[in-house]
Design a protein around this motif. Structure first.
Motif, PDB file in Angstrom:
ATOM      1  N   ASN A 116      13.010 -12.813   6.289  1.00  0.00           N
ATOM      2  CA  ASN A 116      12.178 -14.001   6.477  1.00  0.00           C
ATOM      3  C   ASN A 116      10.716 -13.583   6.270  1.00  0.00           C
ATOM      4  N   GLY A 117      10.318 -13.464   5.000  1.00  0.00           N
ATOM      5  CA  GLY A 117       9.018 -12.878   4.667  1.00  0.00           C
ATOM      6  C   GLY A 117       9.096 -11.375   4.834  1.00  0.00           C
ATOM      7  N   SER A 118       8.176 -10.639   4.180  1.00  0.00           N
ATOM      8  CA  SER A 118       8.263  -9.184   4.342  1.00  0.00           C
ATOM      9  C   SER A 118       7.744  -8.755   5.716  1.00  0.00           C
ATOM     10  N   GLN A 119       7.042  -9.680   6.403  1.00  0.00           N
ATOM     11  CA  GLN A 119       6.608  -9.359   7.765  1.00  0.00           C
ATOM     12  C   GLN A 119       7.824  -9.038   8.644  1.00  0.00           C
ATOM     13  N   GLN A 120       8.926  -9.748   8.404  1.00  0.00           N
ATOM     14  CA  GLN A 120      10.117  -9.480   9.233  1.00  0.00           C
ATOM     15  C   GLN A 120      10.673  -8.073   8.992  1.00  0.00           C
ATOM     16  N   GLY A 142      -6.124  -0.329   8.612  1.00  0.00           N
ATOM     17  CA  GLY A 142      -4.703  -0.616   8.384  1.00  0.00           C
ATOM     18  C   GLY A 142      -4.408  -2.113   8.432  1.00  0.00           C
ATOM     19  N   TYR A 143      -3.247  -2.472   7.905  1.00  0.00           N
ATOM     20  CA  TYR A 143      -2.838  -3.891   7.871  1.00  0.00           C
ATOM     21  C   TYR A 143      -2.605  -4.404   9.294  1.00  0.00           C
ATOM     22  N   LEU A 144      -3.342  -5.446   9.633  1.00  0.00           N
ATOM     23  CA  LEU A 144      -3.315  -5.983  10.986  1.00  0.00           C
ATOM     24  C   LEU A 144      -1.928  -6.450  11.413  1.00  0.00           C
ATOM     25  N   GLY A 186       2.351   2.702   4.813  1.00  0.00           N
ATOM     26  CA  GLY A 186       1.228   2.586   3.885  1.00  0.00           C
ATOM     27  C   GLY A 186       1.461   1.498   2.843  1.00  0.00           C
ATOM     28  N   ILE A 187       0.357   1.085   2.209  1.00  0.00           N
ATOM     29  CA  ILE A 187       0.379   0.022   1.189  1.00  0.00           C
ATOM     30  C   ILE A 187      -0.308   0.578  -0.062  1.00  0.00           C
ATOM     31  N   PRO A 188       0.421   1.301  -0.920  1.00  0.00           N
ATOM     32  CA  PRO A 188      -0.244   1.973  -2.033  1.00  0.00           C
ATOM     33  C   PRO A 188      -0.864   1.031  -3.077  1.00  0.00           C
ATOM     34  N   GLN A 191      -4.224  -2.379  -1.253  1.00  0.00           N
ATOM     35  CA  GLN A 191      -4.016  -2.351   0.199  1.00  0.00           C
ATOM     36  C   GLN A 191      -4.728  -3.504   0.911  1.00  0.00           C
ATOM     37  N   ASN A 192      -4.098  -4.011   1.930  1.00  0.00           N
ATOM     38  CA  ASN A 192      -4.707  -4.975   2.831  1.00  0.00           C
ATOM     39  C   ASN A 192      -5.089  -4.206   4.087  1.00  0.00           C
ATOM     40  N   PRO A 193      -6.373  -4.114   4.452  1.00  0.00           N
ATOM     41  CA  PRO A 193      -7.487  -4.957   4.038  1.00  0.00           C
ATOM     42  C   PRO A 193      -8.389  -4.395   2.940  1.00  0.00           C
ATOM     43  N   GLU A 219       6.932   1.929   2.745  1.00  0.00           N
ATOM     44  CA  GLU A 219       6.022   1.600   1.645  1.00  0.00           C
ATOM     45  C   GLU A 219       6.014   0.079   1.494  1.00  0.00           C
ATOM     46  N   ASP A 220       4.916  -0.531   1.901  1.00  0.00           N
ATOM     47  CA  ASP A 220       4.797  -1.993   1.880  1.00  0.00           C
ATOM     48  C   ASP A 220       4.195  -2.380   0.537  1.00  0.00           C
ATOM     49  N   ASP A 221       5.001  -3.108  -0.269  1.00  0.00           N
ATOM     50  CA  ASP A 221       4.532  -3.433  -1.621  1.00  0.00           C
ATOM     51  C   ASP A 221       4.329  -4.942  -1.799  1.00  0.00           C
ATOM     52  N   ALA A 222       3.685  -5.553  -0.814  1.00  0.00           N
ATOM     53  CA  ALA A 222       3.468  -7.003  -0.859  1.00  0.00           C
ATOM     54  C   ALA A 222       2.633  -7.431  -2.073  1.00  0.00           C
ATOM     55  N   TYR A 223       1.788  -6.498  -2.574  1.00  0.00           N
ATOM     56  CA  TYR A 223       0.864  -6.875  -3.660  1.00  0.00           C
ATOM     57  C   TYR A 223       1.162  -6.160  -4.977  1.00  0.00           C
ATOM     58  N   GLY A 224       2.316  -5.491  -5.052  1.00  0.00           N
ATOM     59  CA  GLY A 224       2.607  -4.623  -6.197  1.00  0.00           C
ATOM     60  C   GLY A 224       2.569  -5.308  -7.544  1.00  0.00           C
ATOM     61  N   GLY A 248       9.220  -5.710  -0.039  1.00  0.00           N
ATOM     62  CA  GLY A 248       8.625  -6.583  -1.053  1.00  0.00           C
ATOM     63  C   GLY A 248       8.614  -8.022  -0.579  1.00  0.00           C
ATOM     64  N   SER A 249       7.938  -8.882  -1.353  1.00  0.00           N
ATOM     65  CA  SER A 249       7.733 -10.255  -0.898  1.00  0.00           C
ATOM     66  C   SER A 249       7.625 -11.221  -2.067  1.00  0.00           C
ATOM     67  N   PHE A 250       8.161 -12.422  -1.878  1.00  0.00           N
ATOM     68  CA  PHE A 250       7.935 -13.497  -2.849  1.00  0.00           C
ATOM     69  C   PHE A 250       6.689 -14.316  -2.497  1.00  0.00           C
ATOM     70  N   SER A 251       6.041 -13.984  -1.372  1.00  0.00           N
ATOM     71  CA  SER A 251       4.936 -14.828  -0.909  1.00  0.00           C
ATOM     72  C   SER A 251       3.798 -14.934  -1.912  1.00  0.00           C
ATOM     73  N   LYS A 252       3.449 -13.812  -2.523  1.00  0.00           N
ATOM     74  CA  LYS A 252       2.278 -13.837  -3.412  1.00  0.00           C
ATOM     75  C   LYS A 252       2.659 -14.159  -4.848  1.00  0.00           C
ATOM     76  N   ILE A 253       3.952 -14.165  -5.161  1.00  0.00           N
ATOM     77  CA  ILE A 253       4.333 -14.433  -6.557  1.00  0.00           C
ATOM     78  C   ILE A 253       5.109 -15.746  -6.725  1.00  0.00           C
ATOM     79  N   MET A 258       7.939 -20.349   1.556  1.00  0.00           N
ATOM     80  CA  MET A 258       9.400 -20.183   1.458  1.00  0.00           C
ATOM     81  C   MET A 258       9.893 -19.081   2.391  1.00  0.00           C
ATOM     82  N   ARG A 259       8.957 -18.253   2.864  1.00  0.00           N
ATOM     83  CA  ARG A 259       9.241 -17.148   3.798  1.00  0.00           C
ATOM     84  C   ARG A 259      10.373 -16.263   3.281  1.00  0.00           C
ATOM     85  N   LEU A 260      10.185 -15.699   2.101  1.00  0.00           N
ATOM     86  CA  LEU A 260      11.210 -14.806   1.562  1.00  0.00           C
ATOM     87  C   LEU A 260      10.605 -13.451   1.207  1.00  0.00           C
TER      88      LEU A 260
HETATM   89  N1  PMP Z   1       2.414  -6.829   4.161  1.00  0.00           N
HETATM   90  C1  PMP Z   1       1.138  -7.017   3.810  1.00  0.00           C
HETATM   91  C2  PMP Z   1       0.333  -5.839   3.399  1.00  0.00           C
HETATM   92  C3  PMP Z   1       0.566  -8.280   3.849  1.00  0.00           C
HETATM   93  O1  PMP Z   1      -0.721  -8.446   3.517  1.00  0.00           O
HETATM   94  C4  PMP Z   1       1.360  -9.376   4.253  1.00  0.00           C
HETATM   95  C5  PMP Z   1       0.817 -10.788   4.326  1.00  0.00           C
HETATM   96  N2  PMP Z   1      -0.475 -10.941   4.557  1.00  0.00           N
HETATM   97  C6  PMP Z   1       2.686  -9.125   4.604  1.00  0.00           C
HETATM   98  C7  PMP Z   1       3.186  -7.842   4.542  1.00  0.00           C
HETATM   99  C8  PMP Z   1       3.601 -10.210   5.074  1.00  0.00           C
HETATM  100  O2  PMP Z   1       3.778 -11.196   4.114  1.00  0.00           O
HETATM  101  P1  PMP Z   1       5.063 -12.091   4.006  1.00  0.00           P
HETATM  102  O3  PMP Z   1       5.756 -12.060   5.326  1.00  0.00           O
HETATM  103  O4  PMP Z   1       4.562 -13.436   3.644  1.00  0.00           O
HETATM  104  O5  PMP Z   1       5.903 -11.476   2.932  1.00  0.00           O
END
Ligand code: PMP
Length: 410
Positions: A116-120, A142-144, A186-188, A191-193, A219-224, A248-253, A258-260
């Motif tokens: 349910n989103g990559s946050q999960q 680091g990512y909050l 890490g977010i290679p 990176q957020n922020p 390895e968090d690849d939310a922005y890859g 990985g995440s569909f949120s940014k693409i 949709m929280r996937l």
């Molecule tokens: N990882 C990073 C680095 C993010 O910036 C975010 C969203 N801001 C997430 C994970 C979570 O995103 P989502 O749950 O929408 O995939």
């Protein structure tokens, strides 16, 4: 202070909660500072660089509406039924194929769990791997969202500074050697922020340092996929596949609503993640999975992502150009190669929280960097988001921000 406690999080800048009926884990978990700030910036008159929203104009509403209509018409009853924990197999196959095509990674659909989103993913990883007191190495800043969710499992955070090329590898090595560290998170990519992308050399060195240790890499690849040039750099998972969990995440693409998202993990870890996922929510929103999968059958994702990259590149350019034209030489900033953020370091005597307050009076919202530091610090930093304002609004916002910063600089 000995080496073991040196980097341990200093909690004094977090909102302190009074111990009451709540579980101990809640006392150590910060509330979302960003959520508080975003409340202030809901006014549409305000040019907001404070949030982290993708550009809504780049969500393919028509394509998704068509995909939803197709799913309801052809298989509505199944799509609205309970489903499997792991997630819809065609969607997992799509993700596995794309890893192969884009990064040369051999990941089987069985090693992918839809979340349910990559946050999960981060929450499940915390549940499965972190005991109170476990060490987690995390980027500084680091990512909050990771700091918040991992805090629920009461770890000890060990922050390691980022530089323009990624992790400070010397500091990383000394944080690793001689300690039993449970995770490196890490977010290679973008990176957020900070907006920083690790160089290929940095990725290799991080993998080399962790090779042979018991530390698991997250390895968090939310922005890859949001690299402006379209060039994908090898993930750390490529160098240490059996030691790395990749998210990985569909949120940014596709669309964040949709929280996937998904997690790829080695078999033994995956077995535990599946148990944790089942206990948590049985499975991710199946309707959403079916719509996304149908959408991906019809849409050309590469063309769609190409549009997002081009737009974000233009927005990032507008921000960097306006900063170059307006900000004094005493201010420095990161050079994003992708993603959604620029990281700004302010001059001495110009506290970020005061800049936030004064900028808001001029209808510009920025995000002070403080909450991204698990050990305090960062009081002279700001995160600026460029994905959710037009280039013209970005230029206007940076001009106003610049006047505020200069007013401190006299
Ligand atoms: N990882 C990073 C680095 C993010 O910036 C975010 C969203 N801001 C997430 C994970 C979570 O995103 P989502 O749950 O929408 O995939």
């Amino acid at each position: 202070m000995d080496k073991k406690t040196k980097n341990v999080r200093n909690m004094t800048h977090w909102p302190i909660k009074t111990p009451t009926v709540f579980a101990r884990r809640m006392l150590a978990t910060p509330k979302s500072f960003i959520r508080e700030i975003l409340k202030v910036t809901e006014n549409p008159e305000i040019i907001s660089f404070a949030g982290g929203l993708p550009n809504p104009g780049l969500i393919d509403v028509k394509g998704l509406a068509q995909a939803a209509a197709d799913v309801f018409a052809s298989d509505g009853r199944t799509a609205l039924q309970y489903s499997t924990i792991e997630g819809y197999l065609p969607l997992r196959r799509f993700i596995a194929d794309r890893y192969k095509k884009r990064l040369g990674l051999a990941i089987s659909p069985d090693e992918i769990l839809i979340t349910n989103g990559s946050q999960q993913c981060l929450d499940l990883i915390g549940k499965v791997l972190i005991d109170p007191g476990d060490r987690i190495i995390i980027e500084r800043p680091g990512y909050l969202g990771a700091i918040q969710v991992f805090s629920l499992y009461e770890p000890v955070f060990v922050p390691v500074n980022l530089n323009a090329g990624g992790m400070d590898t010397a500091a990383f090595e000394s944080a690793v050697s001689g300690y039993d560290t449970k995770l490196f998170y890490g977010i290679p990519n973008s990176q957020n922020p900070s907006g920083i992308t690790y160089s290929v050399a940095c990725r290799k060195i991080c993998a080399e340092i962790l090779k042979g240790t018991n530390t698991i890499i997250v390895e968090d690849d939310a922005y890859g996929e949001l690299h402006f040039s379209g060039k994908s750099l090898p993930p750390i998972k490529k160098y240490l596949p059996d030691q790395t969990i990749l998210t990985g995440s569909f949120s940014k693409i596709i669309a964040p609503g949709m929280r996937l998202g998904w997690v790829c993990a080695p078999r033994q870890i995956m077995d535990q993640l599946i148990i944790a996922k089942q206990a948590s929510d049985l499975h991710s929103n199946y309707l959403s999975q079916r719509i996304a999968s149908r959408y991906l059958e019809e849409a050309d994702l590469d063309v769609h992502i190409g549009k997002i990259r081009a737009a974000y590149h233009e927005q990032a350019h507008a921000m960097i150009d306006a900063m170059q034209d307006n900000l004094p030489a005493s201010v420095s900033w990161s050079q994003p190669e992708g993603g959604m953020f620029v990281w700004v370091t302010l001059p001495v005597g110009c506290p970020a929280v005061d800049v936030f307050t004064e900028a808001l009076k001029k209808q510009v919202a920025v995000l002070p960097g403080l909450p991204f530091y698990v050990d305090g610090g960062g009081t002279d930093t700001l995160r600026l988001n460029f994905s959710n304002a037009t280039p013209a609004r970005i230029t206007e916002g940076v001009e106003r921000l610049s006047k505020v910063i200069q007013s401190f600089n006299r």
